[in-house]
Motif scaffolding. Structure first.
Motif, short mmCIF file in Angstrom:
data_model
loop_
_atom_site.label_atom_id
_atom_site.label_comp_id
_atom_site.label_asym_id
_atom_site.label_seq_id
_atom_site.Cartn_x
_atom_site.Cartn_y
_atom_site.Cartn_z
N TYR A 174 -4.68 -0.72 -5.77
CA TYR A 174 -5.24 -0.80 -4.42
C TYR A 174 -6.24 -1.96 -4.31
CZ TYR A 174 -3.26 3.77 -3.25
OH TYR A 174 -2.40 4.81 -3.00
N GLY A 214 0.82 -1.22 0.00
CA GLY A 214 0.00 0.00 0.00
C GLY A 214 0.85 1.26 0.00
N ASN A 245 -7.04 1.05 3.52
CA ASN A 245 -6.51 1.15 2.16
C ASN A 245 -7.36 2.09 1.31
OD1 ASN A 245 -4.38 0.06 0.46
ND2 ASN A 245 -6.04 -0.86 -0.74
#
Length: 703
Positions: A138, A119, A161
């Motif tokens: 993502y 991430g 996220n």
């Protein structure tokens, strides 16, 4: 005995698993084992090293496509060479970590650190090149979290996220309206991809559980060879105990009543010899009842029903499960089309300020067509429904002039992968997007931009690859479950058959021993009682002697029943000659015994067979003929022990001493079983000069 070899049995197990060839249960099992042989050809998957198991192929494919789309889209951003080089390096680092790190066998805390690192790399790339395809990077990280982590870990990680991506997107767009439109365009493919990842993760975890169960069952099956011996002994002991409580117990009760009647007759005769004849007659009636009870016991042992053996077909119970669970099926039927329709209407309102009535009508028709397609199982109607949905999505795109609505084709892709066989689904997966792309390029002024086409490819990969792997995991799990069920059924069937064979062997042993020992002694008791009854009127003291001898024989018979019930061998290796003399001496000059050769050290099974042969032959000769002489000869020479019993007077009945094939003699059947079990033969029949001969030949070593 013929050995039936199962495809799952190892050679050591096959040696134990021997049953009569005429067994109907095994004949049926042999036909059923064709499935087992087919399943045995299913090769197991190659095993990689524990420390070299990268991320699943679906995640790698989605991430690679998303990073490639990001790099291609960044070419239109006029980045400086240094920034572009840094972007390429970060994408390469991301791909290297994805393909080389053995993330699937790391602990959860290490997996979380790995996902946070991915991430962070995605956030740095988004900071330098805020392109639309980066959202799918993502999404790929979220898919990894779904596959690797339990739900209570991947849900908060996914929210975090999303917050990072959403915040960086807001900084890059600097416009809430553009930020909101990007969210609406990305929400539907993200929802489809997350649900597809959940389906894949569920199938993968269940497949791993079934594979572990299969390994345990295979280990149990491999240990079955040693376990069958213990199981056979246990079944024989249980059947022996059951027979001792039922059939043997009833025979002992009959013997006990006969012995009590005989003792009462002896006590009564001591005080009143005049009543001896009447008393002996009563004892004969009781003895006859004991003989009838013995015959009934033998008939039960020989012809009684054995435990039923289940077949593989009855043991197999496989549930017809689908790839998706019921709840996920409801989500697919109602939630996915509803989300797409709401997002389509929201995008139309955000861009144009109004919602077109035609767009609302197409949305309603799409929902009806989608639900109707989900409820049908007819292949023609199913394919027609898929084509109709694709046309409605195309109409919505053309009416609203919004290319993101083409992502609604993910609904069609989902149904293609879940409802149709792959050979039939592949032409649709190729033909429908190409046809839609050609029509959009022709019917819209601007056509499709490169970034929009890249988004379509990455979206299809994000949904299609997890679903394809979910189908693969499902098929692999079903094969493992079938193999597991077949192994369990094979173990259950073999266990049942071994138990049935052990029960049959124990019943046959008991029938032979009871007939050969107890039957012969009861016949002798009956003859002695008959003689005592005849002597009672002329010589009371001789009649009493016969009655005393009868009681001794009865007590010996009782002891024999106890020994048989406990499976004790009646003879040792060195007791044969003495036992034969003890058997024929009470008969006096009627029987002439001759023993030749080395009979002192024969195996106990052979001595028992010889003893039972002499006992049965003498008893049958006295029962069915009126012999003047019974000749018994036992010879051990040249590796064979030959036992011959000959009487000089042929039986008056056609049965020839109850040894003819038409006879219902349990004695002949028991002797033949004994001889064949030892590799020998039995012959019986009338002699040309008159009389009857019974001969049993048994091979032995070192005679």
């Amino acid at each position: 005995m013929s050995k039936v070899r199962s495809p799952f049995l190892k050679p050591s197990l096959t040696k134990i698993y021997a049953t009569p060839a005429a067994s109907g249960g095994l004949a049926a099992a042999w036909a059923e084992c064709a499935t087992l042989r087919a399943m045995n050809r299913i090769t197991s998957q190659p095993r990689l090293s524990r420390w070299f198991v990268p991320a699943p192929l679906a995640i790698q494919g989605v991430t690679v496509l998303a990073l490639l789309a990001t790099m291609l889209s960044s070419l239109h951003l006029d980045l400086a060479p240094g920034a572009l080089s840094l972007l390429v390096g970060l994408c390469g680092l991301h791909l290297g970590a994805l393909t080389l790190v053995p993330v699937r066998h790391l602990p959860h805390w290490a997996q979380l650190l790995y996902l946070f690192g991915q991430g962070l790399l995605a956030g740095v790339v988004q900071f330098f090149a805020p392109t639309a395809p980066l959202a799918y990077v993502y999404l790929a990280i979220v898919i990894q979290a779904i596959v690797l982590l339990p739900w209570w870990l991947w849900v908060p990680f996914s929210l975090l996220n999303y917050a990072v991506w959403s915040g960086l997107l807001l900084m890059a767009t600097a416009s809430f309206a553009a930020w909101f439109q990007n969210h609406l365009a990305f929400a539907f493919p993200a929802t489809c991809a997350i649900i597809a990842a959940i389906v894949y993760a569920r199938q993968q975890r269940r497949n791993e559980q079934v594979q572990q169960m299969l390994q345990q069952m295979q280990l149990r099956y491999d240990q079955l060879a040693a376990g069958l011996r213990d199981l056979q002994q246990h079944a024989m002991i249980e059947e022996r105990q059951r027979l001792a409580q039922t059939i043997v117990g009833e025979v002992q009760q009959a013997l006990s009543r006969t012995e009590q009647s005989m003792s009462s007759a002896l006590n009564s005769a001591q005080s009143n010899l005049q009543r001896l004849q009447t008393t002996v007659a009563q004892v004969r009636v009781t003895a006859a009842q004991a003989v009838e009870r013995l015959r009934g016991a033998l008939d039960t042992l020989r012809r009684g029903e054995l435990p039923t053996m289940p077949s593989l077909t009855l043991l197999l119970r496989l549930n017809d499960e689908e790839v998706m669970a019921a709840r996920l099926h409801v989500v697919q039927t109602w939630v996915l089309p509803s989300i797409f329709i709401l997002l389509a209407l929201g995008l139309n309102f955000a861009q144009q300020g109004v919602v077109l009535p035609a767009l609302m009508g197409c949305s309603a028709l799409l929902l009806v067509a989608y639900v109707a397609t989900q409820s049908t199982s007819h292949p023609v109607l199913l394919q027609a429904g898929l084509i109709g949905q694709a046309l409605l999505i195309l109409a919505m795109t053309l009416l609203s002039q919004m290319p993101p609505l083409l992502l609604g084709l993910l609904l069609v892709l989902w149904q293609l992968l879940m409802r149709l066989p792959l050979p039939l689904a592949v032409p649709y997966m190729i033909g429908i997007p190409l046809a839609i792309f050609a029509l959009v390029q022709r019917l819209t002024p601007a056509g499709l931009r490169l970034e929009e086409m890249l988004l379509g490819v990455v979206s299809a990969a994000a949904v299609g690859l997890p679903l394809l792997l979910a189908r693969y995991q499902f098929e692999r799990r079903k094969q493992a479950e079938l193999r597991l069920a077949l192994l369990a059924a094979e173990i259950a069937q073999q266990t049942a058959e071994v138990q049935a064979l052990a029960v049959a062997a124990e019943r046959a042993r008991l029938a032979r021993e009871v007939h050969d020992d107890l039957g012969s002694r009861l016949m002798l008791v009956n003859l002695q009682l008959q003689l005592a009854e005849e002597l009672a009127s002329d010589d009371a003291h001789a009649a009493l002697e016969q009655l005393e001898s009868s009681r001794e024989q009865l007590q010996a018979a009782w002891r024999g029943v106890l020994a048989v019930a406990d499976a004790e061998l009646p003879l040792g290796q060195d007791d044969l000659i003495a036992a034969l003399h003890a058997l024929v001496v009470p008969l006096g000059a009627l029987v002439r015994l001759r023993c030749d050769g080395a009979l002192e050290h024969l195996p106990s099974t052979v001595t028992t067979a010889v003893y039972r042969t002499v006992q049965e032959g003498v008893t049958n000769a006295r029962r069915h003929a009126q012999p003047m002489l019974i000749s018994v000869q036992v010879v051990a020479i040249c590796g064979y022990v030959t036992t011959t019993v000959t009487n000089d007077t042929c039986a008056a009945l056609s049965t020839g001493g109850a040894l003819s094939p038409q006879s219902n003699s349990f004695g002949l059947l028991g002797l033949r079983e004994r001889a064949e079990a030892l590799g020998g033969t039995l012959e019986s029949g009338p002699l040309a000069e008159g009389g009857w001969r019974l001969r049993v030949v048994i091979p032995v070593e070192e005679v």
